[in-house]
Design a protein around this motif. Structure first.
Motif, PDB file in Angstrom:
ATOM      1  N   LEU A  73       0.835  -1.207   0.000  1.00 50.39           N
ATOM      2  CA  LEU A  73       0.000   0.000   0.000  1.00 50.39           C
ATOM      3  C   LEU A  73       0.868   1.255   0.000  1.00 50.39           C
ATOM      4  CD1 LEU A  73      -2.749   1.359   0.130  1.00 50.39           C
ATOM      5  CD2 LEU A  73      -2.666   1.126   2.635  1.00 50.39           C
ATOM      6  N   LYS A  74       1.946   1.214   0.765  1.00 54.23           N
ATOM      7  CA  LYS A  74       2.845   2.368   0.788  1.00 54.23           C
ATOM      8  C   LYS A  74       3.448   2.601  -0.598  1.00 54.23           C
ATOM      9  CE  LYS A  74       5.245   3.241   4.427  1.00 54.23           C
ATOM     10  NZ  LYS A  74       4.792   4.626   4.731  1.00 54.23           N
ATOM     11  N   ALA A  75       3.896   1.529  -1.247  1.00 57.07           N
ATOM     12  CA  ALA A  75       4.469   1.671  -2.587  1.00 57.07           C
ATOM     13  C   ALA A  75       3.422   2.140  -3.590  1.00 57.07           C
ATOM     14  CB  ALA A  75       5.077   0.342  -3.032  1.00 57.07           C
ATOM     15  N   ALA A  76       2.175   1.689  -3.416  1.00 59.21           N
ATOM     16  CA  ALA A  76       1.098   2.147  -4.297  1.00 59.21           C
ATOM     17  C   ALA A  76       0.855   3.641  -4.126  1.00 59.21           C
ATOM     18  CB  ALA A  76      -0.179   1.364  -4.012  1.00 59.21           C
ATOM     19  N   GLY A  77       0.995   4.124  -2.887  1.00 58.83           N
ATOM     20  CA  GLY A  77       0.873   5.563  -2.664  1.00 58.83           C
ATOM     21  C   GLY A  77       1.982   6.337  -3.351  1.00 58.83           C
ATOM     22  N   TRP A  78       3.204   5.815  -3.280  1.00 57.07           N
ATOM     23  CA  TRP A  78       4.314   6.463  -3.991  1.00 57.07           C
ATOM     24  C   TRP A  78       4.010   6.521  -5.491  1.00 57.07           C
ATOM     25  CZ3 TRP A  78       8.767   3.005  -1.650  1.00 57.07           C
ATOM     26  CH2 TRP A  78       8.915   3.325  -0.288  1.00 57.07           C
TER      27      TRP A  78
END
Length: 303
Positions: free
Chosen positions: A167-172
């Protein structure tokens, strides 16, 4: 004695050797200035305002960059406040003969300088957009691979409830996509500048133009830029839009950089760069150098 570039990037490792460095270098600006001058003569020739032979002669002279010394132009620019004045003199001398009067015909220095800088911006953005496409693809793969990799969520720097690294990488990735959209919009709107001495286009009428708007459109087509509704050299919206999109892009990339710097701290150790940078005194270290360079660039960008 070895020639030393006055700005080799020795104190700017984030810039040195990058595609953007070469796309915005003095040589690149000189190339764009020459392209802007040659494009203007070709546009006039396309409308019958200059001989085709003159356009060919100006283009040939402008193509040979060895005729022009950026440092010499910079020094001579001090007397008039911009490099176009000495450049026009040198380009006119290079063309020589019957076609020399068609160099810079009807234009003012700001027309050429602004058009050239829009060319520099366009050429730089084309590279940046490719970089952003590769970045979002890599982040998409990272998000997919780690959609179930659990990690602590944090609010106000403290542990909150669980989340996933995916999810964090998707936000990036979402930020990078937003940046790419904004840069694409700006790239598609970069305009030529053509106004003549006082922005009225009157000088081109003296040289036979019956529809100055057609000349602006022909000039834009020659340079691969957009024809503006009005001369904009005192209306700096295109520059502000470009600056805003680039600042947003720097901020979008600063977010993952800041996260990597925090989560790769030794006492946290949740992330690490694939191959960290070394230390001159502590061989055991693997410093998050890439994230540091991105964060540093983002801090400088607003200025």
């Amino acid at each position: 004695m070895t020639h030393v570039d006055p700005d080799a990037g020795l104190l700017a490792p984030g810039r040195a050797g990058s595609p953007a460095e070469s796309a915005t270098s003095d040589a690149a600006v000189l190339r764009a200035l020459l392209d802007a001058e040659a494009g203007l003569t070709r546009a006039q020739a396309a409308l019958g305002l200059a001989p085709v032979a003159a356009a060919d002669a100006v283009t040939r002279a402008a193509t040979d960059e060895r005729r022009f010394d950026p440092r010499d132009l910079a020094l001579r620019a001090r007397s008039g406040g911009n490099p176009v004045i000495p450049l026009v003199a040198d380009l006119t001398a290079a063309v020589a003969g019957e076609h020399a009067p068609y160099v810079h015909r009807g234009a003012t220095s700001q027309d050429i300088l602004d058009s050239a800088l829009m060319l520099v911006a366009a050429r730089t953005l084309d590279g940046l957009l490719g970089d952003l496409t590769r970045t979002e693809s890599a982040l998409g793969r990272l998000a997919s691979a780690h959609r179930d990799t659990v990690m602590p969520g944090r609010t106000l720097t403290q542990h909150a409830v669980p989340t996933t690294f995916g999810l964090k990488a998707a936000g990036w990735r979402s930020l990078v996509l937003d940046a790419r959209d904004r840069l694409n919009t700006v790239r598609a709107a970069l305009p030529v500048q053509l106004g003549g001495a006082a922005g009225t286009l009157a000088a081109f009428g003296v040289f036979g133009a019956t529809n100055a708007g057609e000349l602006t459109e022909a000039y834009a087509a020659e340079l691969g830029l957009v024809a503006p509704v009005l001369p904009w050299h005192t209306l700096r919206t295109p520059v502000a839009d470009l600056a805003g999109a680039l600042a947003f892009t720097a901020g979008a990339l600063a977010k993952p950089a800041a996260d990597v710097l925090t989560l790769s701290r030794t006492e946290i150790g949740e992330l690490s760069e694939g191959a960290g940078g070394g230390s001159s005194a502590m061989p055991h270290k693997a410093n998050p150098v890439r994230a540091t360079l991105v964060a540093a660039a983002a801090r400088r960008a607003p200025a």
